[in-house]
Design a protein around this motif. Structure first.
Motif, PDB file in Angstrom:
ATOM      1  N   SER A   1       0.742  -1.219   0.002  1.00  0.00           N
ATOM      2  CA  SER A   1       0.097  -0.179   0.152  1.00  0.00           C
ATOM      3  C   SER A   1       0.972   1.374  -0.003  1.00  0.00           C
ATOM      4  CB  SER A   1      -0.966   0.074   0.752  1.00  0.00           C
ATOM      5  OG  SER A   1      -0.427  -0.027   2.569  1.00  0.00           O
ATOM      6  N   SER A   2       0.529   2.281  -0.096  1.00  0.00           N
ATOM      7  CA  SER A   2       1.308   3.904  -0.357  1.00  0.00           C
ATOM      8  C   SER A   2       0.537   4.491   0.251  1.00  0.00           C
ATOM      9  CB  SER A   2       1.432   4.112  -1.875  1.00  0.00           C
ATOM     10  OG  SER A   2      -0.078   4.438  -2.624  1.00  0.00           O
TER      11      SER A   2
ATOM     12  N   GLU B   1      -1.960   0.121  -4.375  1.00  0.00           N
ATOM     13  CA  GLU B   1      -0.524   0.781  -5.264  1.00  0.00           C
ATOM     14  C   GLU B   1      -1.595   0.110  -6.418  1.00  0.00           C
ATOM     15  OE1 GLU B   1       3.402   1.276  -5.526  1.00  0.00           O
ATOM     16  OE2 GLU B   1       3.427  -0.174  -4.373  1.00  0.00           O
TER      17      GLU B   1
ATOM     18  N   GLN C   1      -1.545   8.375   0.776  1.00  0.00           N
ATOM     19  CA  GLN C   1      -2.989   8.787  -0.387  1.00  0.00           C
ATOM     20  C   GLN C   1      -2.543  10.298   0.728  1.00  0.00           C
ATOM     21  OE1 GLN C   1      -6.692   8.310  -0.915  1.00  0.00           O
ATOM     22  NE2 GLN C   1      -6.608   8.479  -2.656  1.00  0.00           N
ATOM     23  N   ASP C   2      -2.491  11.343  -0.658  1.00  0.00           N
ATOM     24  CA  ASP C   2      -1.917  12.739   0.055  1.00  0.00           C
ATOM     25  C   ASP C   2      -3.240  12.942  -0.410  1.00  0.00           C
ATOM     26  OD1 ASP C   2       0.783  12.576  -0.370  1.00  0.00           O
ATOM     27  OD2 ASP C   2       0.539  13.483  -1.827  1.00  0.00           O
TER      28      ASP C   2
ATOM     29  N   VAL D   1      -3.646   3.607   0.664  1.00  0.00           N
ATOM     30  CA  VAL D   1      -4.397   2.692  -0.243  1.00  0.00           C
ATOM     31  C   VAL D   1      -3.960   1.477  -1.058  1.00  0.00           C
ATOM     32  CG1 VAL D   1      -5.964   4.562  -0.540  1.00  0.00           C
ATOM     33  CG2 VAL D   1      -3.993   4.466  -1.695  1.00  0.00           C
TER      34      VAL D   1
END
Length: 91
Positions: free
Chosen positions: A47-48, A63, A50-51, A61
């Motif tokens: 996951s990364s 990827e 989210q800004d 969230v």
């Protein structure tokens, strides 16, 4: 470029299927028709952040990868990234 009906039918059948993309386990989640592309979502383990609307990190969230269907030259040749997935012609 529009997606041919046979290719569209073949790609729609792939939704929900697992695939490896650049060493990451992904699921095919959507077929975009307006910019012919296949959308992949990485497995839950990846996951990364989210800004938010202000550019600050908000939530984690999965990827998402957008794989173009056609080569950059705009012709009817399939994109190498799509072919590397090994999904086409395997029905």
């Amino acid at each position: 470029m529009a997606i041919s009906k046979p290719l569209k039918n073949q790609l729609q059948k792939l939704i929900g299927r697992q695939v490896m993309h650049r060493g990451t386990s992904c699921t095919v989640v959507e077929l975009l028709e307006h910019e012919p592309a296949l959308v992949l979502e990485a497995s839950r383990a990846r996951s990364s952040l989210q800004d938010n609307q202000y550019g600050n990190p908000g939530r984690r969230v999965a990827e998402v990868y957008t794989i173009p269907l056609y080569d950059e030259d705009g012709e009817s040749r399939l994109h190498p990234e799509l072919l590397r997935l090994g999904l086409l012609g395997s029905d």
